[in-house]
Scaffold this motif. Structure first.
Motif, mmCIF file in Angstrom:
data_model
loop_
_atom_site.group_PDB
_atom_site.id
_atom_site.type_symbol
_atom_site.label_atom_id
_atom_site.label_comp_id
_atom_site.label_asym_id
_atom_site.label_seq_id
_atom_site.Cartn_x
_atom_site.Cartn_y
_atom_site.Cartn_z
ATOM 1 N N SER A 114 -9.295 -34.549 -7.807
ATOM 2 C CA SER A 114 -11.219 -34.064 -8.278
ATOM 3 C C SER A 114 -10.421 -34.173 -9.889
ATOM 4 N N THR A 115 -12.162 -34.763 -10.512
ATOM 5 C CA THR A 115 -12.253 -34.525 -11.191
ATOM 6 C C THR A 115 -13.373 -34.361 -12.521
ATOM 7 N N THR A 116 -13.675 -33.314 -11.447
ATOM 8 C CA THR A 116 -14.490 -31.816 -11.900
ATOM 9 C C THR A 116 -14.503 -30.557 -11.996
ATOM 10 N N GLN A 117 -15.160 -29.711 -12.214
ATOM 11 C CA GLN A 117 -14.822 -28.589 -12.118
ATOM 12 C C GLN A 117 -16.062 -27.848 -11.415
ATOM 13 N N HIS A 118 -15.966 -26.375 -11.423
ATOM 14 C CA HIS A 118 -17.132 -25.624 -10.702
ATOM 15 C C HIS A 118 -17.557 -24.991 -12.210
ATOM 16 N N PRO A 119 -19.031 -25.633 -11.756
ATOM 17 C CA PRO A 119 -19.682 -25.010 -13.356
ATOM 18 C C PRO A 119 -19.998 -23.739 -13.866
ATOM 19 N N ALA A 120 -19.880 -22.701 -13.305
ATOM 20 C CA ALA A 120 -19.099 -21.003 -13.309
ATOM 21 C C ALA A 120 -17.762 -21.262 -13.655
ATOM 22 N N SER A 121 -16.941 -21.473 -13.455
ATOM 23 C CA SER A 121 -15.601 -21.962 -14.132
ATOM 24 C C SER A 121 -14.884 -22.025 -15.155
ATOM 25 N N GLN A 122 -16.281 -23.274 -15.825
ATOM 26 C CA GLN A 122 -16.097 -24.002 -16.754
ATOM 27 C C GLN A 122 -17.108 -23.012 -17.430
ATOM 28 N N TYR A 123 -17.443 -22.136 -17.394
ATOM 29 C CA TYR A 123 -18.242 -21.876 -18.055
ATOM 30 C C TYR A 123 -18.040 -20.312 -18.035
ATOM 31 N N ALA A 124 -16.845 -20.289 -17.174
ATOM 32 C CA ALA A 124 -16.272 -18.688 -17.641
ATOM 33 C C ALA A 124 -15.536 -19.164 -18.390
ATOM 34 N N ARG A 125 -14.345 -20.040 -19.125
ATOM 35 C CA ARG A 125 -13.311 -20.265 -19.500
ATOM 36 C C ARG A 125 -13.990 -20.661 -21.273
ATOM 37 N N ASP A 126 -15.005 -20.883 -20.909
ATOM 38 C CA ASP A 126 -16.011 -21.829 -22.338
ATOM 39 C C ASP A 126 -16.149 -20.581 -22.848
ATOM 40 N N TYR A 127 -16.570 -19.145 -22.149
ATOM 41 C CA TYR A 127 -17.219 -18.011 -23.169
ATOM 42 C C TYR A 127 -15.567 -17.285 -22.702
ATOM 43 N N LYS A 128 -15.352 -17.136 -22.619
ATOM 44 C CA LYS A 128 -13.820 -16.437 -22.837
ATOM 45 C C LYS A 128 -13.329 -17.411 -24.364
ATOM 46 N N LYS A 129 -13.552 -18.807 -24.304
ATOM 47 C CA LYS A 129 -12.349 -18.875 -25.855
ATOM 48 C C LYS A 129 -13.538 -19.176 -26.960
ATOM 49 N N ALA A 130 -15.137 -18.467 -26.183
ATOM 50 C CA ALA A 130 -16.223 -18.577 -27.715
ATOM 51 C C ALA A 130 -16.057 -17.414 -28.226
ATOM 52 N N VAL A 131 -15.666 -16.192 -27.605
ATOM 53 C CA VAL A 131 -15.399 -14.640 -27.685
ATOM 54 C C VAL A 131 -14.291 -14.422 -27.969
ATOM 55 N N ALA A 132 -13.611 -15.711 -28.354
ATOM 56 C CA ALA A 132 -12.474 -15.277 -28.418
ATOM 57 C C ALA A 132 -12.164 -15.688 -29.902
ATOM 58 N N ALA A 133 -13.528 -17.005 -30.296
ATOM 59 C CA ALA A 133 -12.938 -17.587 -31.745
ATOM 60 C C ALA A 133 -14.442 -17.384 -32.700
ATOM 61 N N ARG A 134 -15.286 -16.683 -32.043
ATOM 62 C CA ARG A 134 -15.832 -15.000 -32.603
ATOM 63 C C ARG A 134 -14.803 -14.190 -33.520
ATOM 64 N N LEU A 135 -14.374 -13.330 -31.887
ATOM 65 C CA LEU A 135 -13.774 -12.380 -33.021
ATOM 66 C C LEU A 135 -12.956 -12.692 -34.043
ATOM 67 N N ALA A 136 -12.219 -13.555 -33.513
ATOM 68 C CA ALA A 136 -11.177 -14.521 -34.647
ATOM 69 C C ALA A 136 -12.415 -14.469 -35.812
ATOM 70 N N ASP A 137 -13.490 -14.949 -36.247
ATOM 71 C CA ASP A 137 -14.005 -15.602 -37.310
ATOM 72 C C ASP A 137 -14.121 -14.195 -38.126
ATOM 73 N N ALA A 138 -14.260 -13.264 -37.192
ATOM 74 C CA ALA A 138 -15.242 -12.016 -37.695
ATOM 75 C C ALA A 138 -13.360 -11.324 -38.324
ATOM 76 N N ALA A 139 -12.351 -11.658 -37.538
ATOM 77 C CA ALA A 139 -11.543 -11.174 -37.906
ATOM 78 C C ALA A 139 -10.999 -11.168 -39.636
ATOM 79 N N ARG A 140 -11.174 -12.932 -39.911
ATOM 80 C CA ARG A 140 -11.195 -13.726 -40.860
ATOM 81 C C ARG A 140 -12.092 -13.013 -42.049
ATOM 82 N N GLU A 141 -13.020 -12.914 -42.039
ATOM 83 C CA GLU A 141 -13.910 -12.017 -42.707
ATOM 84 C C GLU A 141 -13.347 -10.844 -43.738
ATOM 85 N N ALA A 142 -12.877 -9.606 -41.864
ATOM 86 C CA ALA A 142 -12.440 -8.596 -42.632
ATOM 87 C C ALA A 142 -11.170 -8.410 -43.241
ATOM 88 N N GLY A 143 -10.861 -10.017 -43.072
ATOM 89 C CA GLY A 143 -9.752 -9.951 -44.407
ATOM 90 C C GLY A 143 -8.088 -9.567 -43.317
#
Length: 203
Positions: A114-143
């Motif tokens: 299989s070379t494809t992934q279910h769109p919902a599962s892929q979006y869930a993974r991307d969303y969780k990674k994006a949330v962590a990235a935005r938290l990290a950006d805010a943490a960086r700004e906070a010092g």
């Protein structure tokens, strides 16, 4: 294909069926979780036939992906893009807006070819990674000394609070926010914390 067709209760259904399905999915996914909500239940609640539902969405995974995209296309922009909050306040504000319910990982692995992934599962993974990235950006700004680590810790805390809230049907986010405040204060060096407190006092 006609513009109008009869739904499960014999009523005439128009092209608003797609929006009704999405509206019902938002309610049911939040109340009982994505994995526990079936297409039969969604169709009955939206008063559309399964034939109509599958004309708008090829399956539940596509419906879930669209639901998640509509929930917050810019990943908690109502928190992280606020200019009236300090970076530390944005980190804590992330616990005021529970994340959308995301589908659980599938227990059975996909076929080896299989070379494809279910769109919902892929979006869930991307969303969780994006949330962590935005938290990290805010943490960086906070010092924060290690913003990526703090971002991952807070993302894990949000996931845990969301899961506990769904299972116990009781809001676990206030307790998670209290833990987050301790993690944030421990991760921010004293000098950065002093600067942050001075900034907050001046506001």
């Amino acid at each position: 294909m006609t513009e109008l067709e009869k739904g499960p209760k014999g009523r005439r259904r128009g092209r608003g069926a797609r929006e009704r399905i999405l509206s019902v999915s938002q309610q049911l996914f939040r109340e009982q979780g994505i994995n526990r909500t079936g297409m039969d239940q969604l169709c009955a609640a939206a008063q559309v036939s399964k034939r109509t539902a599958y004309q708008h969405f090829t399956g539940k995974d596509e419906l879930v992906a669209e639901y998640l995209r509509r929930f917050d296309p810019s990943v908690l922009s109502g928190v992280f893009d606020r200019t009236d909050l300090t970076p530390r306040e944005r980190l804590l504000a992330a616990f005021d807006i529970p994340p959308p319910p995301l589908p659980c990982a599938r227990t059975s692995p996909p076929p080896s070819n299989s070379t494809t992934q279910h769109p919902a599962s892929q979006y869930a993974r991307d969303y969780k990674k994006a949330v962590a990235a935005r938290l990290a950006d805010a943490a960086r700004e906070a010092g924060a000394a290690d913003p990526e680590q703090l971002g991952e810790q807070l993302a894990l805390l949000i996931d845990g609070a969301a899961a506990r809230t769904r299972v116990l049907n009781a809001n676990a986010f206030p307790a998670a926010a209290a833990i987050a405040a301790v993690l944030i204060d421990n991760a921010i060096p004293a000098t950065a914390g002093d600067d942050r407190r001075l900034e907050e006092a001046a506001r």
